[in-house]
Design a protein around this motif. Structure first.
Motif, mmCIF file in Angstrom:
data_model
loop_
_atom_site.group_PDB
_atom_site.id
_atom_site.type_symbol
_atom_site.label_atom_id
_atom_site.label_comp_id
_atom_site.label_asym_id
_atom_site.label_seq_id
_atom_site.Cartn_x
_atom_site.Cartn_y
_atom_site.Cartn_z
ATOM 1 N N ALA A 151 0.895 -1.223 -0.103
ATOM 2 C CA ALA A 151 -0.041 0.056 -0.093
ATOM 3 C C ALA A 151 0.937 1.426 -0.043
ATOM 4 O O ALA A 151 2.141 1.246 0.463
ATOM 5 N N ALA A 152 0.431 2.286 -0.658
ATOM 6 C CA ALA A 152 1.103 3.445 -0.617
ATOM 7 C C ALA A 152 0.163 4.819 -0.066
ATOM 8 O O ALA A 152 -1.062 4.683 0.022
ATOM 9 N N LYS A 153 0.832 5.841 0.489
ATOM 10 C CA LYS A 153 0.028 7.117 0.756
ATOM 11 C C LYS A 153 0.654 8.300 0.351
ATOM 12 O O LYS A 153 1.905 8.171 -0.163
ATOM 13 N N LEU A 154 -0.046 9.081 -0.024
ATOM 14 C CA LEU A 154 0.362 10.476 -0.671
ATOM 15 C C LEU A 154 -0.074 11.770 0.357
ATOM 16 O O LEU A 154 -1.499 11.763 0.732
ATOM 17 N N THR A 155 0.756 12.686 0.510
ATOM 18 C CA THR A 155 0.161 13.758 1.075
ATOM 19 C C THR A 155 0.260 15.082 0.228
ATOM 20 O O THR A 155 0.896 14.808 -0.720
ATOM 21 N N THR A 172 3.637 20.860 -2.344
ATOM 22 C CA THR A 172 4.544 19.863 -2.038
ATOM 23 C C THR A 172 3.783 18.597 -1.551
ATOM 24 O O THR A 172 2.398 18.372 -1.555
ATOM 25 N N GLY A 173 4.548 17.619 -1.184
ATOM 26 C CA GLY A 173 4.019 16.122 -0.525
ATOM 27 C C GLY A 173 4.814 15.312 -0.520
ATOM 28 O O GLY A 173 6.037 15.593 -0.414
ATOM 29 N N ALA A 174 4.209 14.210 -0.149
ATOM 30 C CA ALA A 174 5.393 12.856 0.124
ATOM 31 C C ALA A 174 4.579 11.627 -0.206
ATOM 32 O O ALA A 174 3.442 11.388 -0.029
ATOM 33 N N LEU A 175 5.290 10.986 -1.039
ATOM 34 C CA LEU A 175 4.784 9.494 -1.369
ATOM 35 C C LEU A 175 5.667 8.467 -0.504
ATOM 36 O O LEU A 175 6.819 8.465 -0.652
ATOM 37 N N THR A 176 4.858 7.699 0.025
ATOM 38 C CA THR A 176 5.619 6.788 0.969
ATOM 39 C C THR A 176 4.749 5.334 0.634
ATOM 40 O O THR A 176 3.600 5.419 0.212
ATOM 41 N N PRO A 243 -1.664 1.904 -6.515
ATOM 42 C CA PRO A 243 -1.966 3.283 -6.748
ATOM 43 C C PRO A 243 -2.548 4.020 -5.522
ATOM 44 O O PRO A 243 -2.904 3.490 -4.499
ATOM 45 N N VAL A 244 -2.459 5.270 -5.672
ATOM 46 C CA VAL A 244 -2.916 6.077 -4.510
ATOM 47 C C VAL A 244 -3.030 7.637 -5.175
ATOM 48 O O VAL A 244 -2.419 7.987 -5.831
ATOM 49 N N LYS A 245 -4.262 8.118 -4.489
ATOM 50 C CA LYS A 245 -4.423 9.790 -4.745
ATOM 51 C C LYS A 245 -4.194 10.447 -3.433
ATOM 52 O O LYS A 245 -4.885 10.007 -2.445
ATOM 53 N N SER A 246 -3.839 11.505 -3.250
ATOM 54 C CA SER A 246 -3.889 12.416 -2.097
ATOM 55 C C SER A 246 -5.292 12.917 -1.914
ATOM 56 O O SER A 246 -5.870 12.792 -2.782
#
Length: 254
Positions: A151-155, A172-176, A243-246
């Protein structure tokens, strides 16, 4: 926390040599007139985080002139990836053809128990053995494929807010993504992530630009303030990461 590992596949592969770890081409063998018409996985993409277990099912439809007695189903994937069903497969005869049954088995994958590292992420396969009432059978390896992904996360953060029209907005943001070895999320670097924008009174996002994640998964870009709207990041995923969307960040343009 103690982790459960099933060594059946790994032990067999080790005995045959390192090359045996590579999954063979799909193949089937059997006896009599038993046939398998379909094998389906309810979730073709099982995305697993660091704490929550995920459940999915595999359904096999088979036919024999004596009827279907039962089925054994297991799934396996890269490295030591292996799961047995949580219980016996349940077979239900067709309402229109007593010779045909659909057998369904449930599986649960728990990252805290089933994974000691990230190696099992990727393409997995369902393997099926169907038994008929007259002792005929059909055994099919790699009957269906699906993915097990991290799983991924986005801010996201767009600033300043509010902003004058024509000025610069910094997003800005971060992909983890989940690290099954550490049970935590860590930065996912050098990955293409698309910045999207939705006008204030619209329901449709459009792509603005794509940037690559930097150290610790950091994302940063600039755009010109034109009108009120929402910014978000969109990551399409990879073969091992979902996949992931913030969430969306609204910017008031004055």
């Amino acid at each position: 926390m103690r982790k459960r590992m099933t060594f059946v596949v790994l032990a067999t592969a080790t005995a045959a040599g390192v090359g045996a770890l590579t999954a063979p081409a799909a193949q089937a063998d059997g006896f009599g007139d038993t046939t398998i018409s379909s094998t389906t996985v309810t979730s073709k993409d099982v995305v697993v985080g660091t704490t929550k277990a995920k459940t999915f099912t595999v359904a096999v439809t088979a036919t024999d002139n004596s009827g279907i007695k039962g089925a054994q189903i297991y799934v396996d994937g890269p490295s030591y990836g292996y799961l047995d069903a949580t219980g016996p497969a349940k077979c239900v005869a067709s309402a229109t053809d007593a010779h045909t049954s659909t057998c369904t088995a449930s599986f649960t994958v728990d990252p805290r128990v089933d994974f000691i590292d990230n190696d099992p992420a990727g393409t997995w396969y369902a393997n099926v053995l169907v038994d008929a009432n007259d002792d005929d059978y059909m055994n099919t390896e790699k009957a269906a494929s699906f993915t097990v992904r991290r799983a991924a996360k986005l801010t996201v953060n767009a600033s300043p807010e509010p902003v004058r029209k024509g000025r610069t907005i910094t997003v800005t943001g971060a992909l983890t993504r989940a690290n099954w070895e550490t049970a935590a999320y860590a930065g996912y670097t050098v990955q293409p992530v698309t910045l999207e924008f939705r006008k204030k009174n619209s329901s449709t996002y459009t792509a603005v630009k794509t940037v690559k994640s930097a150290a610790a998964g950091a994302l940063k870009t600039t755009v010109t303030a034109v009108e009120d709207g929402y910014f978000r990041w969109n990551f399409a995923g990879t073969g091992t990461t979902g996949p992931v969307k913030s969430t969306a960040d609204f910017v008031d343009v004055q």
